[in-house]
Scaffold this active site. Structure first.
Site, mmCIF file in Angstrom:
data_model
loop_
_atom_site.group_PDB
_atom_site.id
_atom_site.type_symbol
_atom_site.label_atom_id
_atom_site.label_comp_id
_atom_site.label_asym_id
_atom_site.label_seq_id
_atom_site.Cartn_x
_atom_site.Cartn_y
_atom_site.Cartn_z
ATOM 1 N N HIS A 112 -26.865 -11.208 -3.289
ATOM 2 C CA HIS A 112 -26.414 -9.404 -3.702
ATOM 3 C C HIS A 112 -26.145 -8.558 -2.702
ATOM 4 O O HIS A 112 -27.410 -8.392 -1.340
ATOM 5 C CB HIS A 112 -26.823 -8.544 -5.030
ATOM 6 C CG HIS A 112 -28.237 -9.082 -5.259
ATOM 7 N ND1 HIS A 112 -29.126 -10.000 -4.862
ATOM 8 C CD2 HIS A 112 -29.251 -8.271 -4.649
ATOM 9 C CE1 HIS A 112 -30.382 -10.235 -5.649
ATOM 10 N NE2 HIS A 112 -30.480 -8.867 -5.261
ATOM 11 N N HIS B 146 -26.656 -4.672 -0.809
ATOM 12 C CA HIS B 146 -27.309 -3.254 -1.948
ATOM 13 C C HIS B 146 -26.962 -2.809 -0.955
ATOM 14 O O HIS B 146 -26.645 -2.499 0.163
ATOM 15 C CB HIS B 146 -29.243 -2.992 -1.812
ATOM 16 C CG HIS B 146 -29.762 -4.332 -2.596
ATOM 17 N ND1 HIS B 146 -30.439 -3.427 -3.871
ATOM 18 C CD2 HIS B 146 -30.235 -5.727 -2.365
ATOM 19 C CE1 HIS B 146 -31.507 -5.004 -3.739
ATOM 20 N NE2 HIS B 146 -31.181 -6.041 -3.274
#
Length: 387
Positions: free
Chosen positions: A373, A375
């Site tokens: 992922h 950010h």
């Protein structure tokens, strides 16, 4: 026939070796080549002796990437390729379709099963061409997804990922069914009682698919008419098909022994890590404040924000990307897609003028969810260096 050939060389040329000048017609090929098998099937059906067409490995002249092969046989460095002397000139003929049509026309009148050069404009010619072109355009162009390490930048034709290419390959097998006449149950071959260019183009590729699709947890499943034909071709009743099946299988056995699929995503590399909270967000089992979504990625607000704006951008299919360190060439398209969406999400959807991207890799870097992922952090002044 001169218009058929990619290049020619005069045998008296100084750069021609004695070996090449005195050669018989030579087909450069290897048993594992399904495109080459298409050509070999015609030679076998028509019982063409090796004194007329000799089959040699490209290794005989240094290999596909050797200077000799690239300059004198096929500048693309691919097989099969045919060399033949006609009227004192040596012609190099690349590409399996061109070779198959040339040899089909040359040997079609010989005894032995097969009509490999039907008269233009006949129904047989149209039907054979339709299946053959479907194979060449929609199957052969992406078959590398089943066995090749991913080429850089443009993995498999227009498909960004191996998985997408494999799905398309299976869809094109299904679409072939409409081109096969309904009386296939009465006739053993695709278009009747004799093999055609359609049979020799398609059969070797299906031998590949039968062996390789299960490696990617895909079922080798054919529609009824195509399945009936393939079962006949692999029943032992057609000696040429049996011979080709054995030749290709022996080559694939060697690939297996050399661990060809061990480093290929989806085959030797399989995602067996536990499901994470992100998978449940993707499936909808856990609600999230979604900011952006497309076929490949999802962006949603972090439930523990470190700034006024804090969004997580994730791939929908983890594909072994529990951490960025596990990215390989198979992930180039996916990673590029993620990065290409950041600007739209951050500026157009979130209204950020400045922002920071963070990818934590490993628990020591504070990664807590092992599903890659990114950010997207903004909405306040961000210091440097980060903590």
């Amino acid at each position: 026939f001169a218009f058929l050939f990619a290049s020619w060389r005069n045998p008296s040329s100084q750069r021609m070796t004695h070996e090449v000048r005195s050669m018989a017609t030579t087909l450069y090929d290897a048993p594992v080549s399904n495109n080459g098998a298409r050509v070999r099937m015609i030679l076998y059906y028509k019982d063409v002796p090796t004194t007329e067409v000799k089959i040699e490995s490209p290794a005989k002249i240094g290999g596909l990437k050797s200077e000799k092969y690239l300059e004198e046989v096929n500048p693309q460095g691919k097989m099969p390729a045919l060399e033949e002397e006609i009227n004192g000139q040596i012609y190099s003929i690349p590409e399996s379709d061109t070779i198959a049509r040339y040899l089909g026309a040359k040997f079609n009148a010989r005894s032995g099963p097969g009509d490999f050069a039907p008269r233009a404009g006949t129904q047989l010619a149209v039907l054979a061409d339709r299946i053959t072109r479907h194979h060449d355009i929609y199957l052969a162009s992406i078959q590398g997804c089943l066995y090749k390490a991913t080429p850089r930048l443009q993995p498999f034709a227009t498909f960004g990922t191996r998985a997408d290419a494999i799905d398309e390959f299976q869809q094109q097998l299904i679409r072939l069914e409409r081109f096969i006449p309904d009386d296939i149950k009465q006739d053993p071959y695709l278009l009747g009682k004799q093999p055609t260019q359609a049979d020799v183009a398609l059969f070797p590729t299906l031998v590949f698919a039968e062996r390789m699709l299960p490696k990617f947890q895909k079922t080798f499943c054919l529609e009824p008419k195509l399945d009936s034909w393939f079962k006949f071709m692999t029943s032992g009743k057609d000696q040429v098909a049996t011979r080709i099946y054995q030749e290709i299988s022996s080559g694939l056995d060697a690939w297996e022994a050399n661990q060809r699929w061990d480093t290929i995503l989806g085959a030797g590399i399989i995602d067996t890590k536990p499901v994470t909270i992100f998978d449940k967000i993707i499936s909808g089992d856990i609600p999230a404040d979604i900011v952006y979504e497309d076929d490949l990625c999802l962006a949603f607000k972090d439930i523990n924000p470190v700034a006024p704006t804090h969004v997580l951008l994730i791939p929908k299919q983890r594909s072994c990307l529990t951490q960025l360190r596990y990215a390989n060439d198979d992930h180039i398209f996916l990673l590029g897609h993620l990065m290409s969406k950041v600007g739209h999400i951050a500026t157009d959807l979130l209204g950020l003028e400045s922002y920071r991207l963070v990818v934590n890799d490993g628990s020591g870097a504070c990664q807590t969810v092992f599903h890659l992922h990114i950010h997207i952090i903004g909405g306040r002044a961000l210091l440097w260096p980060p903590g």
